[in-house]
Design a protein around this motif. Structure first.
Motif, mmCIF file in Angstrom:
data_model
loop_
_atom_site.group_PDB
_atom_site.id
_atom_site.type_symbol
_atom_site.label_atom_id
_atom_site.label_comp_id
_atom_site.label_asym_id
_atom_site.label_seq_id
_atom_site.Cartn_x
_atom_site.Cartn_y
_atom_site.Cartn_z
ATOM 1 N N ALA A 169 13.029 -10.972 1.255
ATOM 2 C CA ALA A 169 12.146 -10.090 0.501
ATOM 3 C C ALA A 169 10.847 -10.180 1.167
ATOM 4 C CB ALA A 169 12.201 -10.370 -0.722
ATOM 5 N N GLN B 96 4.620 -11.899 6.249
ATOM 6 C CA GLN B 96 4.577 -12.673 5.119
ATOM 7 C C GLN B 96 5.212 -14.048 5.367
ATOM 8 O OE1 GLN B 96 6.140 -10.139 2.113
ATOM 9 N NE2 GLN B 96 3.886 -9.585 1.429
ATOM 10 N N ALA C 156 -5.962 -4.109 0.625
ATOM 11 C CA ALA C 156 -5.353 -3.998 -0.697
ATOM 12 C C ALA C 156 -3.802 -3.482 -0.492
ATOM 13 C CB ALA C 156 -6.059 -2.879 -1.335
ATOM 14 N N GLY C 157 -3.043 -4.243 -1.039
ATOM 15 C CA GLY C 157 -1.994 -3.922 -1.422
ATOM 16 C C GLY C 157 -0.828 -4.239 -0.125
ATOM 17 N N THR C 158 -1.162 -5.075 0.532
ATOM 18 C CA THR C 158 -0.485 -5.813 1.835
ATOM 19 C C THR C 158 0.449 -6.801 1.292
ATOM 20 O OG1 THR C 158 -2.566 -7.055 2.517
ATOM 21 C CG2 THR C 158 -1.959 -5.083 3.878
ATOM 22 N N GLY C 159 0.195 -7.331 -0.050
ATOM 23 C CA GLY C 159 1.151 -8.247 -0.405
ATOM 24 C C GLY C 159 0.542 -9.773 -0.609
ATOM 25 N N LYS C 160 -0.588 -9.792 -0.684
ATOM 26 C CA LYS C 160 -1.472 -11.006 -0.654
ATOM 27 C C LYS C 160 -0.843 -11.954 -1.890
ATOM 28 C CE LYS C 160 -5.594 -9.413 -0.118
ATOM 29 N NZ LYS C 160 -5.373 -8.077 0.136
ATOM 30 N N SER C 161 -1.174 -11.486 -2.899
ATOM 31 C CA SER C 161 -0.965 -12.242 -4.231
ATOM 32 C C SER C 161 0.651 -12.362 -4.345
ATOM 33 C CB SER C 161 -1.181 -11.246 -5.456
ATOM 34 O OG SER C 161 -2.818 -10.924 -5.182
ATOM 35 N N TYR C 162 1.362 -11.308 -3.926
ATOM 36 C CA TYR C 162 3.081 -11.429 -4.005
ATOM 37 C C TYR C 162 3.405 -12.606 -3.132
ATOM 38 C CZ TYR C 162 7.819 -10.006 -2.968
ATOM 39 O OH TYR C 162 9.256 -9.731 -2.811
ATOM 40 N N GLN D 98 -13.372 -6.569 0.108
ATOM 41 C CA GLN D 98 -13.364 -6.055 -1.318
ATOM 42 C C GLN D 98 -14.527 -6.893 -1.972
ATOM 43 O OE1 GLN D 98 -9.347 -6.818 -2.953
ATOM 44 N NE2 GLN D 98 -8.496 -5.890 -1.157
ATOM 45 N N GLN E 234 2.131 -2.789 1.364
ATOM 46 C CA GLN E 234 3.552 -2.760 0.693
ATOM 47 C C GLN E 234 3.221 -1.742 -0.620
ATOM 48 O OE1 GLN E 234 6.100 -4.491 1.522
ATOM 49 N NE2 GLN E 234 4.983 -4.996 3.261
ATOM 50 N N ARG E 235 2.004 -1.650 -1.044
ATOM 51 C CA ARG E 235 1.919 -1.094 -2.448
ATOM 52 C C ARG E 235 2.321 0.564 -2.625
ATOM 53 N NH1 ARG E 235 -3.340 -2.571 -4.249
ATOM 54 N NH2 ARG E 235 -2.259 -4.471 -5.148
HETATM 55 N N1 LIG Z 1 7.647 -8.214 0.625
HETATM 56 C C1 LIG Z 1 7.570 -7.411 -0.321
HETATM 57 N N2 LIG Z 1 8.608 -6.899 -1.021
HETATM 58 C C2 LIG Z 1 8.779 -6.056 -1.829
HETATM 59 N N3 LIG Z 1 7.471 -5.821 -2.455
HETATM 60 C C3 LIG Z 1 6.229 -6.390 -2.031
HETATM 61 C C4 LIG Z 1 6.414 -7.088 -0.925
HETATM 62 N N4 LIG Z 1 5.010 -7.580 -0.671
HETATM 63 C C5 LIG Z 1 4.226 -7.041 -1.700
HETATM 64 N N5 LIG Z 1 4.893 -6.249 -2.399
HETATM 65 C C6 LIG Z 1 4.561 -5.308 -3.559
HETATM 66 O O1 LIG Z 1 3.309 -4.725 -3.093
HETATM 67 C C7 LIG Z 1 2.551 -4.379 -4.313
HETATM 68 C C8 LIG Z 1 1.143 -5.043 -3.737
HETATM 69 O O2 LIG Z 1 1.256 -6.390 -3.568
HETATM 70 P P1 LIG Z 1 -0.010 -7.179 -3.840
HETATM 71 O O3 LIG Z 1 -0.474 -6.880 -5.233
HETATM 72 O O4 LIG Z 1 0.327 -8.585 -3.587
HETATM 73 O O5 LIG Z 1 -1.211 -7.044 -2.784
HETATM 74 P P2 LIG Z 1 -2.556 -7.632 -2.534
HETATM 75 O O6 LIG Z 1 -2.552 -7.641 -1.306
HETATM 76 O O7 LIG Z 1 -2.627 -8.865 -3.414
HETATM 77 O O8 LIG Z 1 -3.421 -6.445 -3.113
HETATM 78 P P3 LIG Z 1 -5.152 -6.499 -3.666
HETATM 79 O O9 LIG Z 1 -5.706 -7.004 -2.401
HETATM 80 O O10 LIG Z 1 -5.122 -5.211 -4.090
HETATM 81 O O11 LIG Z 1 -4.995 -7.526 -4.863
HETATM 82 C C9 LIG Z 1 2.970 -5.325 -5.480
HETATM 83 O O12 LIG Z 1 3.708 -4.356 -6.173
HETATM 84 C C10 LIG Z 1 4.000 -6.113 -4.767
HETATM 85 O O13 LIG Z 1 5.081 -6.558 -5.745
#
Ligand SMILES: Nc1ncnc2c1ncn2[C@@H]1O[C@H](COP(=O)(O)OP(=O)(O)OP(=O)(O)O)[C@@H](O)[C@H]1O
Length: 516
Positions: free
Chosen positions: A206, A211, A230-236, A346, A380-381
């Motif tokens: 996943a 990542q 934003a939304g590249t999945g950093k927190s994920y 940000q 990813q968002r």
């Molecule tokens: N490898 C993955 N597979 C499926 N979904 C993912 C994956 N990585 C991230 N996502 C989804 O993408 C969305 C954005 O991820 P996340 O919030 O972690 O991004 P972010 O980089 O932390 O954003 P921000 O900078 O806005 O906080 C979330 O809904 C997350 O569940």
């Protein structure tokens, strides 16, 4: 083997071995041990526990057909227990401080191998064991193979695990008689659809490739900063990292309560225990030496910081010195592994008036603390290319006429979830006030006033000047509200959490339905 990686049949954790069957039950604690799933000379499953220092002989616990119980309720906290044997030779292994993801894979492997052994081979009698004369051996189990998944019980075990990966039911392995009955009823290998993917393989894959590269770097022990739009999945990814590190020595923090809540952690300020960090260094060190705080600093081997863009550079330098002093270790950040994440495009750190914000990458100690910088590039968002490119333009401050036009067209959209409207951002406090008053007037029903009660009358003026909320607030049923203070991060009651008033108590307190 790559550093930080274990095969699925092996974990490193704290193990307490309790001998329950003895006349006087005994307990041995191995703070740092390897637990390995293997097979003995009869191809029967065995759990082997080895002190990681290698100072003692390994202890073997046979997993016999009639006496294995697994307790998995707290796997998400890195804890589980296995009870083996029966009667006088009953023992319990209490596993703790294990990276939850590894523990989950280990337990799944154990379940699958156990069921496969149960269904795929005949039991070895005690008599055969005693008479065999075979030399004692121990071979680590092979990774789970499709053939391990062919039998009915195995598929059921796998479904159980996949359906409830963290919450615990107790696994009691069925006696041989029942298995035979199932086979006699015609549940043959050929009738069962093979399970194509293993649940943990799914969870590993996943992660995107980039990542996974970050996770590998973290598991190899490097101090790392990773960024991405934003939304590249950093927190994920951070959540996956938290689940891959030992819970007792890993602290997940973020610069804001909202971000900390997202990764199930606490704020960096709460972890550090040095207040705002504005006091002179020696005072900060004294604060960090208070018993509870000091213990956190000493326990911490992996420090995760999310939303680093809002952490002030001077504060970071102070933390670095505090860490070295409190931990009595001259390595950068007192030898703590840093896993830092955020996007410097940000929100910046809070700064006064016209002062330039002092970003963390401008901190004196940043270069020596961070070994590796990595970037996530795939959003990813959302998948819509135009939207992604619009967001990227805003991120880089390139607001062309086209971008402005597209954004302006969304100004009157009403976005709502569970009755809670999307937050409207304004550039000036006066506009915020006007919008709030207007929205409250639009609601039917009687307004109710709530007056602040300050315990210290001497501080009323200062509080009124500092507090982001006026001393009297008016509410109505259905009013949109927002917390302006972290009340309880673990409960999601964080600064910025949104809600809607759904009722009032007789003495005037409000009920709020909320959304973090
Ligand atoms: N490898 C993955 N597979 C499926 N979904 C993912 C994956 N990585 C991230 N996502 C989804 O993408 C969305 C954005 O991820 P996340 O919030 O972690 O991004 P972010 O980089 O932390 O954003 P921000 O900078 O806005 O906080 C979330 O809904 C997350 O569940």
């Amino acid at each position: 083997m790559q550093p930080g990686f274990q095969p699925d049949g092996q974990i490193r954790c704290t193990v307490a071995v309790e001998h329950l069957g003895a006349a006087v039950p005994s307990r041995v604690l191995l703070r740092d041990a390897w637990v390995t799933l293997g097979r003995d000379e009869f191809r029967e499953l065995v759990l082997q526990v080895t002190n990681s220092s290698g100072s003692e002989a390994p202890r073997n616990f046979p997993l016999r057909r009639d006496g294995v119980r697994l307790f998995t309720r707290f796997v998400k906290d890195g804890k589980s227990s296995v009870r083996v044997g029966s009667g006088a030779i009953q023992a319990q292994l209490l596993l703790s401080n294990c990276p939850p993801d590894q523990l989950r894979r280990f337990i799944q492997t154990l379940r699958i191998k156990f069921k496969a052994t149960l269904e795929g081979s005949r039991p070895v009698t005690e008599r055969t064991r005693l008479l065999s004369g075979l030399p004692r051996t121990f071979d680590t189990v092979s990774p789970v193979q499709p053939r391990d998944l062919q039998l009915g019980g195995v598929r059921r075990a796998l479904t159980d695990v996949a359906a409830t990966p963290t919450k615990g039911q107790t696994l009691r392995c069925e006696p041989r008689k029942r298995v035979r009955a199932e086979l006699e009823e015609g549940k043959q290998v050929t009738e069962i659809q093979p399970v194509k993917k293993l649940p943990w393989l799914c969870s590993r894959s996943a992660l995107t490739q980039e990542q996974a590269m970050v996770l590998n770097a973290v598991l190899s022990g490097k101090n790392i900063f990773f960024t991405g739009s934003a939304g590249t999945g950093k927190s994920y990814l951070l959540k996956k990292i938290v689940a891959s590190l030992p819970p007792n020595s890993t602290y997940a923090t973020a610069s804001t309560g909202v971000a900390a809540c997202q990764i199930g952690g606490t704020t960096l300020h709460a972890f550090a225990g040095i207040g705002s960090g504005k006091a002179p260094l020696h005072q900060c060190i004294e604060l960090a030496k208070r018993s509870g705080v000091r213990l956190q600093w000493l326990n911490c081997h992996h420090l995760i910081i999310d939303e680093i863009s809002m952490v002030d550079g001077e504060f970071f330098d102070k933390l670095e010195e505090v860490a070295r002093t409190v931990r009595k270790c001259e390595n950068p950040f007192g030898g703590i592994q840093l896993i830092i994440c955020g996007d410097f495009l940000q929100l910046p750190p809070v700064s006064k008036g016209t002062e330039q914000p002092n970003f963390c990458f401008q901190a004196k100690s940043w270069q020596k603390c961070i070994h590796l910088n990595m970037e996530l590039t795939k959003v990813q968002r959302q998948t819509e290319k135009d939207f992604i490119s619009l967001l990227d333009s805003v991120r880089r401050g390139r607001c062309t006429d086209e971008v402005t036009k597209q954004l302006a067209a969304t100004a009157t959209h009403m976005v709502e979830r569970d009755g809670i409207l999307a937050t409207r951002l304004c550039t000036h406090k006066e506009d915020v006030e006007l919008t709030n008053v207007k929205r409250l007037r639009e609601l039917s029903g009687e307004p109710r006033s709530f007056k602040a009660v300050d315990s210290d009358p001497m501080l009323v003026k200062t509080l009124d000047a500092q507090c982001p909320v006026s001393s009297i607030i008016e509410l109505k049923l259905g009013a949109q509200v927002m917390l302006t203070k972290n009340l309880d991060v673990s409960q999601g009651l964080v600064n910025g959490a949104r809600g809607v008033v759904i009722g009032f108590e007789t003495e005037g307190k409000g009920y709020v339905s909320r959304l973090c």
